[in-house]
Design an enzyme around this catalytic site. Structure first.
Site, PDB file in Angstrom:
ATOM      1  N   ASP A 178      -0.756   4.919   5.393  1.00 45.56           N
ATOM      2  CA  ASP A 178      -0.265   3.865   4.520  1.00 45.56           C
ATOM      3  C   ASP A 178       0.931   3.161   5.192  1.00 45.56           C
ATOM      4  O   ASP A 178       0.840   2.826   6.364  1.00 45.56           O
ATOM      5  CB  ASP A 178       0.083   4.450   3.137  1.00 45.56           C
ATOM      6  CG  ASP A 178       0.240   3.388   2.061  1.00 45.56           C
ATOM      7  OD1 ASP A 178      -0.776   3.013   1.447  1.00 45.56           O
ATOM      8  OD2 ASP A 178       1.370   2.910   1.850  1.00 45.56           O
ATOM      9  N   TYR A 304       6.628  -4.058   0.134  1.00 42.50           N
ATOM     10  CA  TYR A 304       5.523  -5.024   0.146  1.00 42.50           C
ATOM     11  C   TYR A 304       6.059  -6.442   0.296  1.00 42.50           C
ATOM     12  O   TYR A 304       5.493  -7.249   1.022  1.00 42.50           O
ATOM     13  CB  TYR A 304       4.692  -4.884  -1.138  1.00 42.50           C
ATOM     14  CG  TYR A 304       3.844  -3.650  -1.173  1.00 42.50           C
ATOM     15  CD1 TYR A 304       2.482  -3.705  -0.911  1.00 42.50           C
ATOM     16  CD2 TYR A 304       4.406  -2.401  -1.454  1.00 42.50           C
ATOM     17  CE1 TYR A 304       1.697  -2.553  -0.937  1.00 42.50           C
ATOM     18  CE2 TYR A 304       3.635  -1.259  -1.475  1.00 42.50           C
ATOM     19  CZ  TYR A 304       2.285  -1.335  -1.217  1.00 42.50           C
ATOM     20  OH  TYR A 304       1.515  -0.210  -1.234  1.00 42.50           O
ATOM     21  N   HIS A 355      -7.165   8.811   1.131  1.00 39.33           N
ATOM     22  CA  HIS A 355      -5.972   8.122   1.609  1.00 39.33           C
ATOM     23  C   HIS A 355      -4.781   9.054   1.784  1.00 39.33           C
ATOM     24  O   HIS A 355      -3.968   8.861   2.682  1.00 39.33           O
ATOM     25  CB  HIS A 355      -5.631   7.015   0.605  1.00 39.33           C
ATOM     26  CG  HIS A 355      -4.497   6.140   1.002  1.00 39.33           C
ATOM     27  ND1 HIS A 355      -4.532   5.344   2.122  1.00 39.33           N
ATOM     28  CD2 HIS A 355      -3.276   5.923   0.424  1.00 39.33           C
ATOM     29  CE1 HIS A 355      -3.404   4.663   2.218  1.00 39.33           C
ATOM     30  NE2 HIS A 355      -2.621   5.008   1.205  1.00 39.33           N
TER      31      HIS A 355
END
Length: 377
Positions: A178, A304, A355
């Site tokens: 990630d 982000y 993930h």
């Protein structure tokens, strides 16, 4: 002070009392209109998990378990960075920095820190040993929250280089998934004292002409990408554009914070439809607690805002790169798509896992990290 200072997680009783009160006052929405998770976290499970969080989950036991690791903080570029630093009893161990992403935390690695740092107690050999460093990303968990812009993946990678050198390591490996994959990839580009990288989320795009006659792997990758963009990427749009607005609700409501995170564990794990099929209820809540206790919904989402549009920054990695490709990764790029971005010397197609690789499949994760770095000690 820049010298690392010992750190222990210490949560006041008043914080836990407030959490219990907030959970008891949750104003729940009506039930979803479907019989699955396609509209989000189902109401029945949200209420069940919140009730357990309030009355069954024992934070003091979990806090003590997390405090079994050696933890520290240090100031880097004006920001307090929290990290686990578990030195191996084997003096020739390779230093390894492992980086989490969103909505994870250093909790993701609680089942791999000991096998990596003390392999002889966990089915390995002394030559498999690592000095393990697990930092918390800026704005995440017990690390400080940036008060100015600029803490994107490039600056984080520079901070990790500073951290590893500060800890006395003149060479080290790096691992991540990630956002941790983005930071690890940048460490590989920067070189510095990093000698090799390993990731469970490599970045890649189809080479020119590759999709004229796509392979089965490529068709699967395209289908997963389409699903992500259509059904699974709303969180990223919100966090990359208006993280502050999102933070008001999540920092104020533990049920909201829980739902925001747990839905992604369901979606991104290889869990046969339910996250508790692969990790325990307590483990899920351990990770949620790191966000709740530190009120880090907005500050974590700002990663982000800082870096989402440059998640795959320009430049390839010349350092040796190992990849553990788990079948239920969010976007699983075939090796052919990744070759232009990395000097891939090791690639493992894993039999299961998603993930959150170290959280879901710690044994597979540890074995692959050991196997890759065996050639770079």
């Amino acid at each position: 002070m820049t010298d690392p200072r010992p750190f222990r997680i210490t949560v006041g009783d008043d914080v836990l009392t407030d959490l219990h009160a907030r959970l008891s006052r949750t104003r729940w929405p009506e039930r979803e209109c479907v019989d699955d998770w396609s509209q989000g976290l189902p109401l029945h499970y949200a209420r069940e998990l919140a009730a357990y969080w309030a009355d069954g989950y024992d934070w003091r036991v979990r806090e003590a378990a997390l405090n079994r690791y050696d933890q520290f903080t240090t100031d880097i570029d004006g920001l307090e960075i929290h990290f686990v630093h578990q030195r191996s009893p084997h003096p020739e161990a390779l230093p390894l920095v492992i980086t989490h992403g969103w909505p994870g935390s250093f909790v993701e690695f609680h089942k791999v820190i000991e096998p990596l740092s003390n392999p002889t107690a966990h089915g390995g050999q002394a030559e498999d040993a690592f000095h393990v460093v697990c930092p918390s990303l800026p704005g995440y968990g017990f690390s400080g929250k940036p008060v100015a812009t600029g803490w994107g993946i490039g600056k984080v990678a520079q901070a990790w280089e500073t951290l590893m050198v500060r800890l006395g390591y003149d060479h080290y490996g790096a691992q991540g998934g990630d956002w941790g994959a983005a930071v690890t990839t940048q460490l590989g580009r920067n070189r510095g004292h990093c000698i090799a990288i390993h990731t469970n989320m490599p970045f890649g795009a189809p080479p020119a002409g590759a999709l004229d006659n796509p392979s089965d792997d490529e068709r699967e990758a395209l289908a997963r990408l389409e699903y992500y963009e259509t059904w699974d990427s709303g969180y990223a749009k919100q966090q990359s554009t208006r993280p502050q607005t999102l933070g008001y609700g999540l920092v104020d409501s533990p049920a909201g914070q829980m739902a925001w995170i747990i839905e992604k564990f369901w979606s991104w794990m290889d869990c046969d439809g339910h996250p508790e099929n692969v990790v325990s209820r307590d483990e899920l809540l351990d990770n949620v607690m790191v966000y709740w206790l530190t009120a880090s919904a907005a500050s974590s989402a700002r990663m982000y805002w800082e870096s989402f549009k440059s998640f795959q920054a320009a430049g390839s990695v010349d350092l040796p790169t190992g990849v553990a490709a788990f079948p239920k990764e969010i976007i699983r790029s075939p090796r052919a798509w990744c070759e232009a971005n990395y000097n891939i010397t090791h690639w493992s197609d894993m039999p299961r896992g998603g993930h959150f690789a170290a959280f879901e499949q710690p044994q597979l994760f540890v074995e692959d990290v050991r196997a890759f770095f065996a050639g770079y000690r």
